[in-house]
Design a protein around this motif. Sequence first.
Motif: not given
Lengths: 194, 242
Positions: B180-181, B183-184
Amino acid sequence: MARSTILIADNSCMIRKGLRSILQNLENSEVIQLIDNKEDVCEIVHKRKPDILIINPDMLPSGCLDAKKEFLNGSKLSLILLSDKKNLKNNLKADGYINYMDGQNTILDMMQEILNKGSFPDKNSETISSREKNILKHIALGLTNKEIADQLFISIHTVVTHRKNITQKLGIKSVSGLTVYAILHNLISMDEVK
Amino acid sequence: MRIKKDMKLADVIQLNYMLIPVIHRFGINLGFGDKTVADVCKENEVDLNFFLQLVNAYHDKDYFPKEELQTIPVKNIVNYLKMTHSSYLNDKLSEIEQKIISLQSEDTEDQKYILLIRNFFEGYKSELTEHIMHEENVVFPYVLAVEEIIKNQNFTERNREIFESFSIGKYEEGHNDVEEKLMDLKTIMIKYLTPPANSTLYHTIIQDLFKLEEDLNYHSRIEDKVLTPKVILMEKSICNLI
């Protein structure tokens, strides 16, 4: 802009891979997985939560009458049936049908229609409302859902909904990512971050 | 296309350059001329079957070795995964970090934003490190113990303790958060930041992040598609043993 996700479930690898290659012509959508095993369908659908499921009725659980019900209850899922049988229409409450004999353009037009139907709202409007900005500010300051709810006199449920919308609009999921966004847009200053 | 033992390794690499770091982790160096996969494996004392399963799983998203799976010792898989871990920790992450740091030292005006990126990356780095440490300290010892139990058809006291303290199902759950991180970070750099004066370096960093993500995806595919199902099967047969 978030892309719509598609799952394809069919027994035949020629059909699965062929259809995937046709669907590559669609913009803003992506085939995320191919399923070849009837037993896996439910589990994968629940796990990956696709926007669209394209499935051969043979892959559905036996005795299934309302195909959608079988999968995500209440969640947004467009169902498309894929088959070589002609008399499939109006069966199983599907949103669309693909016949093995359909030409590429027919398939793409039908898919585009489903994608346009507006069953995937808000994904492309990235401006967040002032209410959402306020929530975002609190998230960036490191508050929990409960703390935000207490401070703004709203329910936790409302906070969660706002968070979901913010994430969807901005394309940022993690708290630290949202914090960076908040700083860049002057919602909070760098010194305020814990 | 399925990679086979009588293909030239050079052709395999032409087919998918993402395999370069993979063969490197096996200790295979470039410059192998026209040698086939089988030749090179033999020369470097790499298990051919394992090598083929691995490169195919890397190369083809839909490839899923079912029967072949049973024949590969867990130990080999774990050793390979450890090698990839150390390449992330020692090379890839610090390479990107260095680039961000040099971006920081060059520019004066956008300092503040680059510091944000740097902090964010540091956060990601420590999360990934933690995740990797968890695998090395908890998951891998567990699967090795499971394999030993199967091999001996018997529990030692220590193995029993390890076996009862964990299950591979727990491992499957916590696998997505780290991605997730990353991608962020990509999203922020692409959508919400204006590149600093040295835009070439800035672009390189974004491309590096994409490559890292791709490589991590390949890596977790080995964990999810090769290691996990194998361990699930072994867990079942241990339960029968009890």
